[in-house]
Design a protein around this motif. Sequence first.
Motif, PDB file in Angstrom:
ATOM      1  N   PRO A   8      -5.916 -20.483 -14.272  1.00 38.75           N
ATOM      2  CA  PRO A   8      -7.054 -20.205 -15.288  1.00 38.75           C
ATOM      3  C   PRO A   8      -8.313 -20.771 -14.470  1.00 38.75           C
ATOM      4  O   PRO A   8      -8.204 -21.698 -13.622  1.00 38.75           O
ATOM      5  N   ALA A   9      -9.349 -19.706 -14.564  1.00 36.15           N
ATOM      6  CA  ALA A   9     -10.511 -20.107 -13.925  1.00 36.15           C
ATOM      7  C   ALA A   9     -11.032 -21.403 -14.093  1.00 36.15           C
ATOM      8  O   ALA A   9     -10.900 -21.802 -15.302  1.00 36.15           O
ATOM      9  N   GLY A  10     -11.514 -22.219 -13.201  1.00 36.78           N
ATOM     10  CA  GLY A  10     -12.158 -23.678 -13.355  1.00 36.78           C
ATOM     11  C   GLY A  10     -11.071 -24.776 -13.427  1.00 36.78           C
ATOM     12  O   GLY A  10     -11.318 -25.838 -14.073  1.00 36.78           O
ATOM     13  N   SER A  11      -9.750 -24.366 -13.203  1.00 32.82           N
ATOM     14  CA  SER A  11      -8.792 -25.235 -13.259  1.00 32.82           C
ATOM     15  C   SER A  11      -9.257 -26.382 -12.195  1.00 32.82           C
ATOM     16  O   SER A  11      -9.745 -26.242 -11.350  1.00 32.82           O
ATOM     17  N   GLU A  12      -8.936 -27.871 -12.774  1.00 29.60           N
ATOM     18  CA  GLU A  12      -9.548 -29.178 -12.229  1.00 29.60           C
ATOM     19  C   GLU A  12      -8.090 -29.633 -11.234  1.00 29.60           C
ATOM     20  O   GLU A  12      -7.044 -29.724 -12.100  1.00 29.60           O
ATOM     21  N   ILE A  13      -8.349 -29.731 -10.068  1.00 30.90           N
ATOM     22  CA  ILE A  13      -6.856 -29.957  -9.366  1.00 30.90           C
ATOM     23  C   ILE A  13      -7.006 -31.109  -8.381  1.00 30.90           C
ATOM     24  O   ILE A  13      -8.052 -30.982  -7.688  1.00 30.90           O
ATOM     25  N   LEU A  14      -6.031 -32.087  -8.578  1.00 31.69           N
ATOM     26  CA  LEU A  14      -6.195 -33.110  -7.706  1.00 31.69           C
ATOM     27  C   LEU A  14      -5.020 -32.711  -6.582  1.00 31.69           C
ATOM     28  O   LEU A  14      -3.852 -32.500  -6.793  1.00 31.69           O
ATOM     29  N   VAL A  15      -5.395 -32.934  -5.084  1.00 34.69           N
ATOM     30  CA  VAL A  15      -4.583 -32.718  -4.048  1.00 34.69           C
ATOM     31  C   VAL A  15      -4.272 -33.961  -3.229  1.00 34.69           C
ATOM     32  O   VAL A  15      -5.410 -34.671  -2.771  1.00 34.69           O
ATOM     33  N   LEU A  16      -3.188 -34.551  -3.361  1.00 36.15           N
ATOM     34  CA  LEU A  16      -2.963 -35.748  -2.730  1.00 36.15           C
ATOM     35  C   LEU A  16      -1.972 -35.514  -1.720  1.00 36.15           C
ATOM     36  O   LEU A  16      -0.635 -35.437  -1.758  1.00 36.15           O
ATOM     37  N   GLU A  17      -2.475 -35.496  -0.364  1.00 37.54           N
ATOM     38  CA  GLU A  17      -1.743 -35.244   0.889  1.00 37.54           C
ATOM     39  C   GLU A  17      -2.242 -35.886   1.929  1.00 37.54           C
ATOM     40  O   GLU A  17      -3.603 -35.893   2.301  1.00 37.54           O
ATOM     41  N   ASP A  18      -1.577 -36.626   2.892  1.00 38.67           N
ATOM     42  CA  ASP A  18      -2.021 -37.377   4.104  1.00 38.67           C
ATOM     43  C   ASP A  18      -2.257 -36.518   5.368  1.00 38.67           C
ATOM     44  O   ASP A  18      -2.756 -36.888   6.107  1.00 38.67           O
ATOM     45  N   ASP A  19      -1.571 -35.451   5.278  1.00 42.95           N
ATOM     46  CA  ASP A  19      -1.758 -34.400   6.424  1.00 42.95           C
ATOM     47  C   ASP A  19      -2.940 -33.497   6.335  1.00 42.95           C
ATOM     48  O   ASP A  19      -3.113 -32.588   5.337  1.00 42.95           O
ATOM     49  N   PRO A  20      -3.949 -34.195   7.057  1.00 40.01           N
ATOM     50  CA  PRO A  20      -5.178 -33.507   7.020  1.00 40.01           C
ATOM     51  C   PRO A  20      -5.063 -31.938   6.987  1.00 40.01           C
ATOM     52  O   PRO A  20      -6.084 -31.173   6.323  1.00 40.01           O
ATOM     53  N   GLY A  21      -4.363 -31.253   8.020  1.00 39.09           N
ATOM     54  CA  GLY A  21      -4.300 -29.938   8.280  1.00 39.09           C
ATOM     55  C   GLY A  21      -3.871 -29.256   6.905  1.00 39.09           C
ATOM     56  O   GLY A  21      -4.454 -28.230   6.604  1.00 39.09           O
ATOM     57  N   LEU A  22      -2.788 -29.546   6.432  1.00 39.70           N
ATOM     58  CA  LEU A  22      -2.189 -29.162   5.280  1.00 39.70           C
ATOM     59  C   LEU A  22      -2.822 -29.196   3.970  1.00 39.70           C
ATOM     60  O   LEU A  22      -3.060 -28.322   3.218  1.00 39.70           O
ATOM     61  N   ARG A  23      -3.568 -30.372   3.964  1.00 39.66           N
ATOM     62  CA  ARG A  23      -4.643 -30.691   3.000  1.00 39.66           C
ATOM     63  C   ARG A  23      -5.490 -29.906   2.643  1.00 39.66           C
ATOM     64  O   ARG A  23      -6.182 -29.302   1.664  1.00 39.66           O
ATOM     65  N   ASP A  36     -11.320 -26.114  -9.184  1.00 40.37           N
ATOM     66  CA  ASP A  36     -12.403 -27.075  -8.650  1.00 40.37           C
ATOM     67  C   ASP A  36     -11.270 -28.351  -8.213  1.00 40.37           C
ATOM     68  O   ASP A  36     -10.396 -28.910  -9.041  1.00 40.37           O
ATOM     69  N   VAL A  37     -11.399 -28.433  -7.049  1.00 37.94           N
ATOM     70  CA  VAL A  37     -10.431 -29.391  -6.259  1.00 37.94           C
ATOM     71  C   VAL A  37     -11.100 -30.615  -5.855  1.00 37.94           C
ATOM     72  O   VAL A  37     -11.979 -30.733  -5.361  1.00 37.94           O
ATOM     73  N   THR A  38     -10.308 -31.615  -6.022  1.00 41.80           N
ATOM     74  CA  THR A  38     -10.450 -33.038  -5.516  1.00 41.80           C
ATOM     75  C   THR A  38      -9.458 -33.526  -4.620  1.00 41.80           C
ATOM     76  O   THR A  38      -8.321 -33.283  -4.789  1.00 41.80           O
ATOM     77  N   GLU A  39      -9.777 -33.894  -3.396  1.00 42.35           N
ATOM     78  CA  GLU A  39      -8.876 -34.144  -2.475  1.00 42.35           C
ATOM     79  C   GLU A  39      -8.853 -35.675  -2.064  1.00 42.35           C
ATOM     80  O   GLU A  39      -9.801 -36.209  -1.923  1.00 42.35           O
ATOM     81  N   VAL A  40      -7.562 -36.220  -1.758  1.00 37.39           N
ATOM     82  CA  VAL A  40      -7.424 -37.615  -1.243  1.00 37.39           C
ATOM     83  C   VAL A  40      -6.171 -37.720  -0.530  1.00 37.39           C
ATOM     84  O   VAL A  40      -5.296 -36.751  -0.458  1.00 37.39           O
ATOM     85  N   GLY A  41      -5.967 -38.892   0.438  1.00 38.04           N
ATOM     86  CA  GLY A  41      -5.071 -38.937   1.354  1.00 38.04           C
ATOM     87  C   GLY A  41      -4.161 -39.941   1.104  1.00 38.04           C
ATOM     88  O   GLY A  41      -3.127 -40.258   1.896  1.00 38.04           O
ATOM     89  N   ASN A  42      -4.195 -40.979   0.096  1.00 37.87           N
ATOM     90  CA  ASN A  42      -3.381 -42.066  -0.171  1.00 37.87           C
ATOM     91  C   ASN A  42      -3.250 -42.567  -1.573  1.00 37.87           C
ATOM     92  O   ASN A  42      -4.001 -42.038  -2.480  1.00 37.87           O
TER      93      ASN A  42
END
Length: 467
Positions: A8-23, A36-42
Amino acid sequence: MADQSVLPAGSEILVLEDDPGLRKRCVAYLTAQRADVTEVGNLEQARRILREAHFDFALVDLHLPDGEALELLREGAFSENTGVVVMTAFGGVKRAVDAMRLGAGDYLAKPFELEELPLAFRRCRENRIATRRDEYRTEELTQEADLFHFTPALAGVRAKLESILTAERRLERSLPPVLIEGETGTGKTALARWLHRQGPRSRRTFLSVNCATLPDALAESELFGHERGAFTDARQARTGLFEAADGGTLFLDEIGSLSAAAQAKVLTAVEDGTLRRVGSTHEVHVDVRLIAASNRPLAQLVDEGHFRADLYHRLNLLHLTLPPLRERGSDVLPLARHLLVRLAARHRLPGLHLTPDGEARLLAQPWRGNVRELAHELERALIFGSGDALDLAHLGTPSPAGAPAWRNPAWALPEEGFSVDTVIDDLVQEALRVTDGNVSAAARRLGVTREFLRYRLSAEKRASTPA
């Protein structure tokens, strides 16, 4: 429903991944999908973000530098409205299963194709919505008890329904709402189920709720959902019925009971196809076919200041009125026979039928409770009676012998007299009402010529025109 392969357009997604390349690759792909994506590593960063924000979806690596993402699931860090997809390396399926037991909706084994992400998120959303649907799902729509029985007096209603269904089959999506008005017990819910089952969404979900049973403080939460902590006692997030009915039909019975605030949100959901859960600033897109019903004319509620005029005009586009049973004349007997067949099957008593006295008693009743009262009286006679023939003696004295079929046998000539001309005019207007103003059809119903009907109409017009 939207294409199952896209978010769905405008979905808010959190990406939690420590591998910078994959993230980076996941973020770039999801952003291209208009998310709309928010990224964190730990874990620590994730905890801080989750305390402050709600997300539609979360893509989470199970193994992180400062622990396992299972800790977030055990802690209840994610909202119940968040679809969690966990990522695990080859051989980590057991931990992924543990994550799903703790509330994750799906998992992906690394390496995976980025195109798999929207599909995994979609499965999460559908599973969450299915749980909410089950809470409100009543009997199956295909049961015989749900069938709406069309009698001759409902010919005008049936014609309008066919026009509505023809338009809906052309549209398929963004179907206009339908408003059904009629007294309590006239069959509004049964008609709504019939309309859903005959329409283009018959294989999708049908959810029904009586708005009069929803407390004002909880109505918005029930219909549109809420986030955890949105109000006192909101310990868990909740999916609303509009979201649970996405792609299907939502029936709001007694819609006039909703508060002004809830009515405003219904209007937005109908007009824009969007809603906001209580306690959230994020819009959720839905495609719901709305059927609304009211036992009081909504136009009257608008005049009294109890219903929003803009919502009424939006709902009134496709308007149906079910007449009370007392105005349906000889419809009582074929309807009673139809109900008796259903009751006989339910009670496993084949061969039930009405006696002539039983039929006369049915015709003599005012039926203030409409079809519902008729069904109850038949079932009462079935349970307390003996034998296959029902005379419904508990309803009182049968009709006088020789009483005309068109007349209520309980009626008697008043001592003070009455106006025959007024009665004729009333019959003419009733015939025009049930035939939607068709003079030829009304004349056939009354057993008169079109010329006679036109004469009566012109006479009535002359009588009502000031000199």
